[in-house]
Every structure is written in structure tokens, then in C-alpha cells.
Design an enzyme around this catalytic site. Structure first.
Site, PDB file in Angstrom:
ATOM      1  N   GLY A  11       0.748  -0.833   0.299  1.00  0.00           N
ATOM      2  CA  GLY A  11      -0.450  -0.079  -0.103  1.00  0.00           C
ATOM      3  C   GLY A  11       0.602   0.976  -0.258  1.00  0.00           C
ATOM      4  O   GLY A  11       2.018   1.084  -0.339  1.00  0.00           O
ATOM      5  N   ASP A  34       1.228  -8.726   2.479  1.00  0.00           N
ATOM      6  CA  ASP A  34       0.264  -8.097   1.656  1.00  0.00           C
ATOM      7  C   ASP A  34      -0.742  -9.570   0.191  1.00  0.00           C
ATOM      8  O   ASP A  34       0.234 -10.435  -0.092  1.00  0.00           O
ATOM      9  CB  ASP A  34       0.565  -7.539   1.052  1.00  0.00           C
ATOM     10  CG  ASP A  34       0.096  -6.616   0.067  1.00  0.00           C
ATOM     11  OD1 ASP A  34      -0.396  -5.435   0.768  1.00  0.00           O
ATOM     12  OD2 ASP A  34      -1.508  -6.268  -0.592  1.00  0.00           O
ATOM     13  N   TYR A 142     -15.333   3.919   7.229  1.00  0.00           N
ATOM     14  CA  TYR A 142     -14.073   3.860   7.433  1.00  0.00           C
ATOM     15  C   TYR A 142     -13.724   4.868   8.816  1.00  0.00           C
ATOM     16  O   TYR A 142     -12.771   3.524   9.581  1.00  0.00           O
ATOM     17  CB  TYR A 142     -13.418   4.625   6.052  1.00  0.00           C
ATOM     18  CG  TYR A 142     -11.871   4.481   6.241  1.00  0.00           C
ATOM     19  CD1 TYR A 142     -11.151   3.992   6.174  1.00  0.00           C
ATOM     20  CD2 TYR A 142     -11.069   6.022   6.648  1.00  0.00           C
ATOM     21  CE1 TYR A 142      -9.673   3.958   6.301  1.00  0.00           C
ATOM     22  CE2 TYR A 142      -9.585   6.228   6.547  1.00  0.00           C
ATOM     23  CZ  TYR A 142      -9.026   5.219   7.010  1.00  0.00           C
ATOM     24  OH  TYR A 142      -7.811   5.229   6.421  1.00  0.00           O
TER      25      TYR A 142
HETATM   26  N1  SER Z   1      -6.445   9.619   3.336  1.00  0.00           N
HETATM   27  C1  SER Z   1      -7.501   9.087   4.230  1.00  0.00           C
HETATM   28  C2  SER Z   1      -8.102   8.335   3.153  1.00  0.00           C
HETATM   29  O1  SER Z   1      -8.734   9.443   2.675  1.00  0.00           O
HETATM   30  C3  SER Z   1      -7.615   9.334   5.345  1.00  0.00           C
HETATM   31  O2  SER Z   1      -6.708   8.534   6.207  1.00  0.00           O
HETATM   32  O3  SER Z   1      -9.179   8.199   3.268  1.00  0.00           O
END
Ligand code: SER
Length: 316
Positions: A11, A34, A142
């Protein structure tokens, strides 16, 4: 020397963190893992294992095989993609963490790094200079998974003494690897498009200010918190972390200093709502007090460095 496992090594953060950790611990002491293959240097610069963090058996077997004592768990689904795949996002982001915390509770490993995010904040959070202990009512899956993860981390520390350390990363920008599925991704893509096409269509509105950080600062913060003496890490949920903030329009102005003919257009999509729910700047004074956090890059320095590296890459 500690034996380290980095899960999510292909990642955006993993690609660069593996290299830094290999410099620090020695290449053979850092196992990159990964679900998919990783960059050439990650796969060939030391041990690499194919691993789905939800495969508990394989996870235990890798930890056993390499005598791992520290895990960096970076495998996660980012904000925009998580909105499209609610249940897989929850499963990956939560069960992955629970697997590692359980392994740490069983004393198979002694230290864990797990990233949280500015996404733990939501529309009811004060937007400017958001304090460490502010309202956390995220409205993205998220953000909800990161907030729940923070509570689990603190719980496992308090109840079972698990040495888990965490940072609430802002949007991260680097030249080595690209993010995928996030809301702050535009701030990386814009550099590539500026160089290759001279123009960029932005999926956020021009004045949407978000907290951001250049990757070298994020890597340094990660190593600093992991190498700090345990007694300095007073927060076992996650630390606010900040460097600077900008909007797409401000970044475009800075890019024009390097690519004068650069043009930006705006075509906001569903990610605009996610961005609007997040703070525009973050107060990271608790991280500074506890373990000495200080960013080094601002918008100008980052932009200059990004172009220096991306243009060299293009010539080479
Ligand atoms: N950079 C991440 C996102 O845009 C946020 O933690 O999902």
C-alpha cells in the site's frame, strides 16, 4: 534486534515504510506481507509473504516462522472505497485489527502499530485546529471502523497490557506510491497529471481544506512513536498528527510555480461529502508533548520535493 512484520506492504504507506524499517532493523528482520504482490524493492529487498490478514492460521504461521515481535498493520480499505463496500470494509478494517490484538494478547508479539485517521472526526467536530479530545461522530464507515479500532486498542492496552501505538494520519502525499480508494488521493494524482498531462480534474471543490502531510514526515512520526519509551505513550487510542492544510486551489497555485501552464478543473463527486465531514486542521500538541512530534515539511517544501523526485523519475 526486533523482528518486524508489515501487513499491507504494497500500500501507499507500506511500500515506503518497509524500506525505512529494513534500513533500521536490517533487511532480513523485516518481513513484508500483502494480499497482492508489492513493489520490486519490497518483494526483493527482504522476506516477502503473500498474506490475507483475515487468514488467522497463515498469520500465526508467519509470526511463528520468522519469530516476529512487532507488527505494523497497514492493511485497510480507505474512506471512499469503504462507502461502496460497507461489509467488506468493516470486516477487513475491524477483524484484521482484532486478529493482531488477539495475537498480542496471547504474547506471541510484543508491540503493534495500527494507523487511525482524521476520519474518526465527523460533521459535529470543531473544524479548525481540532483538539485531541474532540467530538468523534464519524459518518463514514471508514471513520466508524477507525473509531471502533481506537477504542479496541485502548481496551487491549488497559485490560491486557498490549503495547499498541497509533496515529491519526491526515491525507498522505508521496512520490513513491499511490493511494487507492481514499478521499485525499487527489493530492497525489494531481502531481502525476501535472507532469504528464499539464492538467487535472479534481473530484473535490476548490476551497475544500483538509489536513495533509508529506510522506517523509509520516514515516518519521511512525518510527518515532514506535521507538519511544513505552511510558511516553500516554494515549493508547490514537494521537492527532498534523503538518499543514491546503485546498485543491491552494495546491494548484503551488504546482503552477513548477508547471506554469498547469490547469485545474473541478468536478466534485461523492467524495466531496466525505471531505466536508472532516476537520480542516488538526491540533497535534499532545503528540508533541508526549513524544516530541514536529513536522518538517510545509506545502511549499513538499511540492518542491515532489517535483524534484517525480521529474528525475521521468528523466530516468
Ligand atoms: N487518506 C485517507 C482517505 O482519504 C484518510 O485517512 O481515506
Amino acid at each position: 534486534m526486533s523482528k518486524v512484520l508489515v501487513i499491507g506492504a504494497s500500500g501507499q504507506i507500506g511500500t515506503e515504510l518497509v524500506e525505512k524499517l529494513r534500513e533500521f532493523h536490517g533487511a532480513n528482520n523485516v518481513v513484508a506481507a500483502d494480499i497482492k504482490t508489492a513493489a520490486y524493492e519490497v518483494v526483493n529487498g527482504g522476506p516477502f509473504e503473500q498474506l490475507d490478514v483475515l487468514d488467522t492460521q497463515k498469520l500465526y504461521s508467519i509470526i511463528h516462522k520468522y519469530h516476529i515481535d512487532e507488527v505494523y498493520l497497514l492493511a485497510a480499505m480507505l474512506s471512499a472505497k469503504s462507502e461502496e463496500k460497507l461489509l467488506s470494509a468493516w470486516r477487513l478494517n475491524m477483524d484484521g485489527l482484532m486478529n493482531i490484538l488477539e495475537i498480542a494478547r496471547g504474547k506471541y508479539i510484543s508491540k503493534v502499530f495500527w494507523p487511525s485517521s482524521i476520519a474518526v472526526f465527523g460533521p459535529t467536530t470543531p473544524k479548525e485546529n481540532t483538539p485531541q479530545h474532540a467530538v468523534t461522530e464519524p459518518n463514514t464507515i471508514y471513520g466508524i471502523s477507525k473509531l471502533a479500532g481506537e477504542r479496541w486498542c485502548e481496551y487491549y492496552h488497559q485490560k491486557f497490557g498490549v503495547d499498541v501505538r497509533s496515529l491519526r494520519y491526515p491525507g498522505l502525499i508521496g512520490y513513491r506510491s499511490e493511494p487507492g480508494g481514499g478521499t485525499t488521493d487527489y493530492a497525489v494524482q494531481i502531481f502525476h497529471d501535472a507532469i504528464h498531462k499539464g492538467e487535472f480534474e479534481c473530484f473535490l471543490e476548490p476551497d475544500t481544506v483538509l489536513p495533509m502531510m508529506y510522506m517523509p514526515d509520516a514515516l518519521r512520526a511512525t518510527l518515532d512513536i514506535m521507538h519511544a519509551p513505552a511510558e511516553k505513550i500516554k494515549l493508547r487510542s490514537s494521537y492527532n498528527l498534523s503538518a499543514f492544510s491546503f485546498s485543491p486551489a491552494q495546491l494548484a497555485r503551488e504546482i503552477k510555480q513548477h508547471v506554469p501552464e498547469f490547469k485545474i478543473t473541478y468536478n466534485p463527486d461523492h467524495r466531496q461529502k466525505i471531505a466536508e465531514s472532516w476537520p480542516s486542521s488538526i491540533d497535534s500538541s499532545v503528540a508533541s508533548q508526549d513524544w516530541g512530534w514536529q513536522p518538517q515539511y510545509d506545502l511549499k517544501a513538499m511540492t518542491g520535493d515532489m517535483f524534484a523526485h517525480l521529474k528525475v523519475g521521468q528523466e530516468g
